[in-house]
Design a protein around this motif. Structure first.
Motif, PDB file in Angstrom:
ATOM      1  N   LEU A  56      69.902  66.879  55.343  1.00  0.00           N
ATOM      2  CA  LEU A  56      69.324  65.810  54.666  1.00  0.00           C
ATOM      3  C   LEU A  56      67.951  65.577  54.755  1.00  0.00           C
ATOM      4  O   LEU A  56      67.450  65.304  55.784  1.00  0.00           O
ATOM      5  N   ARG A  57      67.102  65.457  53.554  1.00  0.00           N
ATOM      6  CA  ARG A  57      65.954  65.393  53.499  1.00  0.00           C
ATOM      7  C   ARG A  57      65.666  64.316  52.475  1.00  0.00           C
ATOM      8  O   ARG A  57      66.166  64.272  51.329  1.00  0.00           O
ATOM      9  N   LYS A  58      65.082  63.004  53.040  1.00  0.00           N
ATOM     10  CA  LYS A  58      64.917  61.925  52.238  1.00  0.00           C
ATOM     11  C   LYS A  58      63.709  61.117  53.149  1.00  0.00           C
ATOM     12  O   LYS A  58      63.498  60.751  54.305  1.00  0.00           O
ATOM     13  N   ASP A  59      62.847  60.688  52.158  1.00  0.00           N
ATOM     14  CA  ASP A  59      61.861  59.700  52.582  1.00  0.00           C
ATOM     15  C   ASP A  59      61.074  60.421  53.656  1.00  0.00           C
ATOM     16  O   ASP A  59      60.727  59.674  54.776  1.00  0.00           O
ATOM     17  N   ASN A  60      60.482  61.725  53.678  1.00  0.00           N
ATOM     18  CA  ASN A  60      59.830  62.399  54.651  1.00  0.00           C
ATOM     19  C   ASN A  60      60.696  62.648  55.987  1.00  0.00           C
ATOM     20  O   ASN A  60      60.138  62.895  56.978  1.00  0.00           O
ATOM     21  N   LEU A  61      61.920  62.416  55.965  1.00  0.00           N
ATOM     22  CA  LEU A  61      62.875  62.519  57.111  1.00  0.00           C
ATOM     23  C   LEU A  61      63.671  63.930  56.782  1.00  0.00           C
ATOM     24  O   LEU A  61      63.990  64.351  55.916  1.00  0.00           O
ATOM     25  N   ILE A  62      63.762  64.569  57.987  1.00  0.00           N
ATOM     26  CA  ILE A  62      64.596  65.771  58.018  1.00  0.00           C
ATOM     27  C   ILE A  62      65.693  65.627  58.954  1.00  0.00           C
ATOM     28  O   ILE A  62      65.417  65.544  60.331  1.00  0.00           O
ATOM     29  N   ILE A  63      67.119  65.288  58.602  1.00  0.00           N
ATOM     30  CA  ILE A  63      68.058  64.866  59.516  1.00  0.00           C
ATOM     31  C   ILE A  63      69.148  65.847  59.210  1.00  0.00           C
ATOM     32  O   ILE A  63      69.616  66.270  58.027  1.00  0.00           O
ATOM     33  N   GLU A  64      69.667  66.306  60.193  1.00  0.00           N
ATOM     34  CA  GLU A  64      70.941  67.284  60.437  1.00  0.00           C
ATOM     35  C   GLU A  64      72.052  66.507  60.455  1.00  0.00           C
ATOM     36  O   GLU A  64      72.122  65.956  61.561  1.00  0.00           O
ATOM     37  N   ARG A  65      72.862  66.843  59.580  1.00  0.00           N
ATOM     38  CA  ARG A  65      74.301  66.025  59.757  1.00  0.00           C
ATOM     39  C   ARG A  65      75.198  66.734  60.725  1.00  0.00           C
ATOM     40  O   ARG A  65      76.153  66.377  61.216  1.00  0.00           O
ATOM     41  N   GLY A  66      75.086  68.219  60.864  1.00  0.00           N
ATOM     42  CA  GLY A  66      75.878  68.911  61.573  1.00  0.00           C
ATOM     43  C   GLY A  66      74.824  69.467  62.868  1.00  0.00           C
ATOM     44  O   GLY A  66      74.247  68.534  63.373  1.00  0.00           O
ATOM     45  N   PRO A  67      75.129  70.658  63.284  1.00  0.00           N
ATOM     46  CA  PRO A  67      74.183  71.318  64.295  1.00  0.00           C
ATOM     47  C   PRO A  67      72.970  70.939  63.834  1.00  0.00           C
ATOM     48  O   PRO A  67      72.408  71.175  62.792  1.00  0.00           O
ATOM     49  N   ASP A  68      71.932  70.857  64.927  1.00  0.00           N
ATOM     50  CA  ASP A  68      70.463  70.490  64.666  1.00  0.00           C
ATOM     51  C   ASP A  68      69.564  71.688  65.327  1.00  0.00           C
ATOM     52  O   ASP A  68      68.268  71.601  65.329  1.00  0.00           O
ATOM     53  N   SER A  69      69.990  72.406  66.185  1.00  0.00           N
ATOM     54  CA  SER A  69      69.183  73.250  66.846  1.00  0.00           C
ATOM     55  C   SER A  69      70.155  74.616  67.226  1.00  0.00           C
ATOM     56  O   SER A  69      71.232  74.753  67.097  1.00  0.00           O
TER      57      SER A  69
END
Length: 474
Positions: A56-69
């Motif tokens: 999810l990319r929003k307001d300069n944020l990068i957020i992983e809904r599932g695995p993140d690494s």
């Protein structure tokens, strides 16, 4: 030199998650390299590719809904990224400490711990997580005779024999359960952590084996080698999709059944159309795969593979929200604690490139084995439960600016005792009935992103060999 007839063959990949995408990619690569006359069809039941990987990319944020690494000691993802021209986008996590929550106390996991297993005496002796009697009991691993690991057994049972109840419950279990999202007393030792069994057998003790063996367990803790892509994991999905110029991709189309007519495999779709193919890679969850062959009764052994439901809850706060003095970048939660969350990652500390400086992002997980009903609650109810836990542990004194709840229903296969036999039986039956069909994915030979990519490549190689074997010669 390889010579083939000019008649094109068609291979279908069912499932557009990371396994299916990489299977299609390697089908294409090998077809190009060997000049094989091949058509590729990728069929995904939802309207997007990537499966659990979603950024999810929003307001300069990068957020992983599932695995993140991912961990990549064998450079599987690095090699794939290189072929896609995006190896320069891989970045490593900022080094940090992982804590464990026991009751209302957060304590750092001792330095030198591998999967929660202590391997350095001084940091373990100084830790306040374990009582002195528990520490003495854990040290018995160095003195006990080697455990009998030739027969498969529960991971929890093996660990308790080596280290005792307290260390397992307060240190090892929270870490391992965070990786496998399951009950360690049900998980298979041989299918989850075979290196532990090998270390014990070869060096008499698990601790001594980890210290001496240059194995993956020795490479570092779970977090120290974590990596991701600069613009999120989903950038790998986009790159794979873009690379598939030889493939026809169907989204929002579901395969209802697979059958055989003469020398062709027929895929019946939910839109009543059908596709004749020469080979298939089934890259769906195992409980979906079994439905494709229900008319023939194949893959029944896979029905004995349990699945688990979890949810990830990412909360965005202002950077001043955390009032507790805490220098960690995440924590796991002991079963002995009165909390619903099982782990929490401070995303802004691990991946500062992804979060603006004035924000704090906490990604928590719920759905402990045996207590998965919380995942069925509404988003607002889950947010209240998670926020209450975070308020108790990190002294957060404000409500989140935004909350993203991501549910993964029946998406975590559990590698319980006998898993390998179940998978082998299913593959053997399938090969006898359909020699040019292969199974691949996290239900079978590993749950990590690396494991799925390796399975996708292996399935591609095997399917092409089975289709073209009578027409190829060196």
């Amino acid at each position: 030199m390889i010579d083939v007839t000019e008649q094109k063959r068609r291979v279908a990949v069912i499932g557009g998650g990371i396994t299916g995408l990489t299977a299609a990619f390697y089908l294409q690569q090998q077809a190009k390299d060997q000049k094989l006359p091949l058509e590729i069809v990728l069929i995904e039941a939802t309207h997007r590719l990537g499966g659990k990987i979603q950024t999810l990319r929003k307001d300069n944020l990068i957020i992983e809904r599932g695995p993140d690494s991912f961990l990549d000691q064998e450079r599987v993802i690095e090699e794939l990224a290189k072929q896609l021209g995006m190896e320069d986008q891989i970045i490593s996590k900022v080094p940090g400490k992982t804590y464990v929550a026991i009751n209302k106390q957060l304590s750092p996991i001792p330095d030198g711990s591998i999967l929660g297993i202590p391997t350095e005496i001084i940091p373990f002796a100084k830790s306040d997580i374990i009582s002195w009697s528990g520490k003495v009991r854990a040290a018995c691993d160095l003195l006990l005779p080697p455990s009998n690991v030739k027969e498969d057994q529960s991971l929890g049972g093996f660990l308790r024999k080596r280290f005792g109840e307290e260390v397992v419950e307060n240190l090892i279990e929270p870490v391992v359960s965070g990786v496998y999202s399951g009950d360690i007393d049900q998980l298979s030792l041989h299918e989850t952590l075979p290196n532990l069994a090998e270390a014990c057998l070869k060096h008499r003790s698990v601790i001594r084996g980890i210290q001496k063996e240059n194995s993956q367990l020795k490479e570092g803790t779970l977090e120290s080698t974590s990596r991701t892509f600069k613009h999120g994991l989903e950038s790998l999905i986009f790159a794979l999709e873009k690379s598939l110029e030889m493939a026809v991709i169907y989204k929002g189309v579901r395969v209802e059944s697979i059958s055989k007519v003469q020398d062709k495999i027929i895929l019946l779709l939910n839109n009543q159309n059908s596709i004749p193919v020469d080979g298939v890679i089934v890259a769906t969850p195992h409980h979906v795969a079994t439905k494709l062959f229900r008319h023939e009764g194949l893959l029944k052994s896979l029905l004995d593979i349990p699945v688990k439901t979890v949810a990830a809850v990412s909360m965005i706060f202002s950077d001043s929200a955390i009032k507790k003095k805490f220098d960690g970048d995440g924590f796991v939660v002991s079963r002995n604690s009165d909390y619903s969350i099982t782990a929490c990652s401070l995303t802004h500390r691990k991946w500062p490139h992804a979060i603006p400086e004035d924000c704090a992002v906490l990604k928590s997980y719920v759905g402990r084995s045996g207590d998965e009903s919380i995942v069925e609650l509404s988003d607002n109810e889950i947010e209240k439960v998670v926020l209450q836990d975070l308020q108790g542990m990190l002294k957060i004194d404000e409500k989140p600016i935004n909350t993203i709840v991501s549910r993964f229903k029946d998406s975590m296969p559990q590698y319980t005792i006998g898993h390998w036999k179940r998978v082998e039986q299913a593959k053997k039956e399938l090969h006898a009935a359909y020699p040019t069909i292969r199974l691949a994915g996290n239900s079978y030979e590993g749950i990590s992103l690396n494991d799925c990519i390796v399975q996708g490549e292996k399935a591609a190689t095997e399917v092409l060999a089975s289709i073209f074997q009578t027409e190829l010669y060196l």
